[in-house]
Each structure stands twice: as C-alpha cells, then as structure tokens.
Scaffold this motif. Structure first.
Motif, mmCIF file in Angstrom:
data_model
loop_
_atom_site.group_PDB
_atom_site.id
_atom_site.type_symbol
_atom_site.label_atom_id
_atom_site.label_comp_id
_atom_site.label_asym_id
_atom_site.label_seq_id
_atom_site.Cartn_x
_atom_site.Cartn_y
_atom_site.Cartn_z
ATOM 1 N N ASP A 1 -3.396 -0.130 -7.737
ATOM 2 C CA ASP A 1 -3.102 -1.227 -6.819
ATOM 3 C C ASP A 1 -2.008 -2.036 -7.135
ATOM 4 O OD1 ASP A 1 -5.456 -0.848 -5.155
ATOM 5 O OD2 ASP A 1 -6.700 -1.630 -6.360
ATOM 6 N N PHE A 2 -1.427 -2.706 -6.471
ATOM 7 C CA PHE A 2 -0.282 -3.657 -6.721
ATOM 8 C C PHE A 2 -0.771 -4.582 -7.866
ATOM 9 C CE2 PHE A 2 1.703 -7.791 -6.218
ATOM 10 C CZ PHE A 2 3.031 -7.406 -6.494
ATOM 11 N N SER A 3 -1.894 -5.077 -7.817
ATOM 12 C CA SER A 3 -2.375 -6.106 -8.816
ATOM 13 C C SER A 3 -2.398 -5.454 -10.184
ATOM 14 C CB SER A 3 -3.824 -6.855 -8.661
ATOM 15 O OG SER A 3 -4.707 -5.697 -8.429
ATOM 16 N N ASP A 4 -2.608 -4.236 -10.311
ATOM 17 C CA ASP A 4 -2.624 -3.609 -11.673
ATOM 18 C C ASP A 4 -1.549 -3.486 -12.361
ATOM 19 O OD1 ASP A 4 -5.465 -3.195 -11.324
ATOM 20 O OD2 ASP A 4 -5.214 -1.458 -10.599
ATOM 21 N N ALA A 5 -0.333 -3.275 -11.359
ATOM 22 C CA ALA A 5 0.851 -3.280 -11.991
ATOM 23 C C ALA A 5 1.777 -4.625 -11.897
ATOM 24 C CB ALA A 5 1.826 -1.952 -10.985
ATOM 25 N N ALA A 6 1.326 -5.273 -11.419
ATOM 26 C CA ALA A 6 2.148 -6.568 -11.113
ATOM 27 C C ALA A 6 2.310 -7.368 -12.521
ATOM 28 C CB ALA A 6 1.207 -7.729 -10.239
ATOM 29 N N ILE A 7 3.835 -7.783 -12.517
ATOM 30 C CA ILE A 7 4.274 -8.431 -13.427
ATOM 31 C C ILE A 7 5.027 -10.062 -13.000
ATOM 32 C CG2 ILE A 7 4.945 -6.573 -14.888
ATOM 33 C CD1 ILE A 7 7.876 -6.800 -14.217
ATOM 34 N N ASP A 8 4.998 -10.900 -13.804
ATOM 35 C CA ASP A 8 5.514 -12.046 -13.312
ATOM 36 C C ASP A 8 7.153 -12.213 -13.751
ATOM 37 O OD1 ASP A 8 3.393 -13.192 -11.905
ATOM 38 O OD2 ASP A 8 2.568 -13.868 -13.923
ATOM 39 N N VAL B 1 11.584 -2.065 -7.875
ATOM 40 C CA VAL B 1 10.866 -3.403 -8.196
ATOM 41 C C VAL B 1 10.596 -3.872 -6.702
ATOM 42 C CG1 VAL B 1 11.150 -5.924 -8.975
ATOM 43 C CG2 VAL B 1 12.207 -3.945 -10.123
ATOM 44 N N CYS B 2 9.197 -3.965 -6.658
ATOM 45 C CA CYS B 2 8.406 -4.214 -5.217
ATOM 46 C C CYS B 2 7.420 -5.455 -5.328
ATOM 47 C CB CYS B 2 7.606 -3.023 -4.957
ATOM 48 S SG CYS B 2 8.513 -1.175 -5.292
ATOM 49 N N ASP B 3 7.666 -6.103 -4.043
ATOM 50 C CA ASP B 3 6.689 -7.024 -3.933
ATOM 51 C C ASP B 3 5.457 -6.453 -3.259
ATOM 52 O OD1 ASP B 3 7.363 -6.479 -1.153
ATOM 53 O OD2 ASP B 3 8.261 -8.348 -0.956
ATOM 54 N N LYS B 4 4.536 -7.185 -3.181
ATOM 55 C CA LYS B 4 3.183 -6.699 -2.720
ATOM 56 C C LYS B 4 3.397 -5.929 -1.126
ATOM 57 C CE LYS B 4 -1.709 -7.896 -2.218
ATOM 58 N NZ LYS B 4 -2.796 -8.616 -2.662
ATOM 59 N N GLU B 5 4.101 -6.620 -0.408
ATOM 60 C CA GLU B 5 4.124 -6.126 1.165
ATOM 61 C C GLU B 5 4.907 -4.851 0.987
ATOM 62 O OE1 GLU B 5 6.589 -7.249 4.779
ATOM 63 O OE2 GLU B 5 6.017 -8.976 3.592
ATOM 64 N N ARG B 6 5.670 -4.485 0.302
ATOM 65 C CA ARG B 6 6.444 -3.172 0.205
ATOM 66 C C ARG B 6 5.883 -2.115 -1.067
ATOM 67 N NH1 ARG B 6 9.794 -7.279 1.308
ATOM 68 N NH2 ARG B 6 10.704 -7.241 3.597
ATOM 69 N N PHE B 7 4.983 -2.601 -1.828
ATOM 70 C CA PHE B 7 4.812 -1.596 -2.800
ATOM 71 C C PHE B 7 4.518 -0.280 -2.154
ATOM 72 C CE2 PHE B 7 1.082 -0.356 -5.685
ATOM 73 C CZ PHE B 7 2.087 -0.162 -6.891
ATOM 74 N N LEU B 8 5.123 0.689 -2.951
ATOM 75 C CA LEU B 8 4.922 2.085 -2.668
ATOM 76 C C LEU B 8 5.565 2.380 -1.303
ATOM 77 C CD1 LEU B 8 1.242 2.817 -3.936
ATOM 78 C CD2 LEU B 8 3.527 3.273 -5.102
ATOM 79 N N LYS B 9 6.456 1.354 -0.831
ATOM 80 C CA LYS B 9 7.024 2.044 0.394
ATOM 81 C C LYS B 9 8.640 1.768 0.256
ATOM 82 C CE LYS B 9 3.270 0.032 3.018
ATOM 83 N NZ LYS B 9 2.745 -1.118 3.560
ATOM 84 N N ASP B 10 9.366 0.930 0.891
ATOM 85 C CA ASP B 10 10.762 0.632 0.734
ATOM 86 C C ASP B 10 10.990 -0.554 0.187
ATOM 87 O OD1 ASP B 10 13.482 1.236 1.122
ATOM 88 O OD2 ASP B 10 13.429 0.344 3.126
ATOM 89 N N CYS B 11 11.023 -0.431 -1.319
ATOM 90 C CA CYS B 11 11.308 -1.489 -2.145
ATOM 91 C C CYS B 11 12.434 -2.287 -2.068
ATOM 92 C CB CYS B 11 10.850 -1.257 -3.489
ATOM 93 S SG CYS B 11 9.443 -0.538 -3.797
ATOM 94 N N LEU B 12 12.704 -3.402 -2.106
ATOM 95 C CA LEU B 12 14.093 -4.290 -2.049
ATOM 96 C C LEU B 12 14.965 -4.123 -3.249
ATOM 97 C CD1 LEU B 12 12.364 -7.668 -0.891
ATOM 98 C CD2 LEU B 12 13.662 -6.041 0.411
#
Length: 141
Positions: A121-128, A46-57
């Motif tokens: 893109d992050f926005s395409d996969a984004a959920i609230d 589960v990733c925020d925009k800053e870490r999307f496809l990197k080192d997710c929290l």
C-alpha cells in the motif's frame, strides 16, 4: 510611481513563480542497493498517493554500474510521497512480469515496503519530503 507594462508584468510574475516553486521543492536522493552491475539501468519513480504504481510525476534512471547506485530526483514538492525502483535489465522502460503477473526483474520500495499478495500500500512506502534534501533507501529484491 512607476507602472510596469504587460511584458514586464509577465516577466516579473514568471520570476516570482519560479522562485516560489523552487523554494517549496526539494531533492529526493534515492540510494538503491543490490543492483546487478552492467545489466541495463535502474529506474526510479517518486509518486503521490493518487498516481502510486501508475504514471508517477517524478522519475529518473542511471546505468546499472555497481552494487549500489544513487538516482537524484529534483524539484519534488513538499508532501508525502512513495518511491519505487526496479532494475530494467532489458531497458524496455517497464517492469517485466511472468505469465502470472509476478515481476521478473528486481524491484523495491521506500521504507522496504512489501505487499503480501501484490504490491504494498502507498502508506507502507510513504516518506515525507520537506524543504531539505530527503534520502530514500531501497533494496532491490
């Protein structure tokens, strides 16, 4: 009026901090379909925009035991997140790729997001994620 000593203040602050953190965090239940049974494990992030496809929290994994699995990620703060999953067949904890960089293990994103020439893109996969439990469905491809 009674005053608290320093250790008591520290304990009180820690208790209030934990209560506040748990009150603003939720559970993300990731339901992954099209899993090949018995082949490695399913990793979820589960990733925020800053870490999307990197080192997710936030991340978790379960054995690949059925065609559908559920991975529960707890204590995710409210906000906008993207979820990704892949079947780590050889259990090396990374999404393997072929010589030209195309994933050789099945993967997917929340909201069934797909990129045209690379990841979405992050926005395409984004959920609230709010105060309540959130369900993210991902179909591996």
């Amino acid at each position: 009026m009674q005053t608290l000593d320093k250790p008591s203040l520290f304990v009180a602050a820690a208790v209030l901090g934990v209560a506040a953190a748990s009150a603003s965090a939720a559970t993300v239940e990731v339901r992954v379909s099209s899993v090949v049974a018995g082949r490695g494990k399913v990793n979820v992030a589960v990733c925020d925009k800053e870490r999307f496809l990197k080192d997710c929290l936030y991340s978790g994994s379960v054995p690949a035991q059925a065609t559908d699995v559920v991975v529960t990620i707890q204590n995710v703060p409210k906000g906008t997140w993207a979820v990704l999953a892949y079947q780590d067949e050889n259990q090396n904890d990374k999404l393997d790729r072929n010589l030209i960089g195309i994933p050789s293990e099945n993967y997917g994103f929340s909201r069934d997001a797909r990129g045209k020439f690379g990841p979405p893109d992050f926005s395409d996969a984004a959920i609230d994620v709010g105060d309540e439990s959130t369900v993210a469905k991902i179909k591996l491809r």
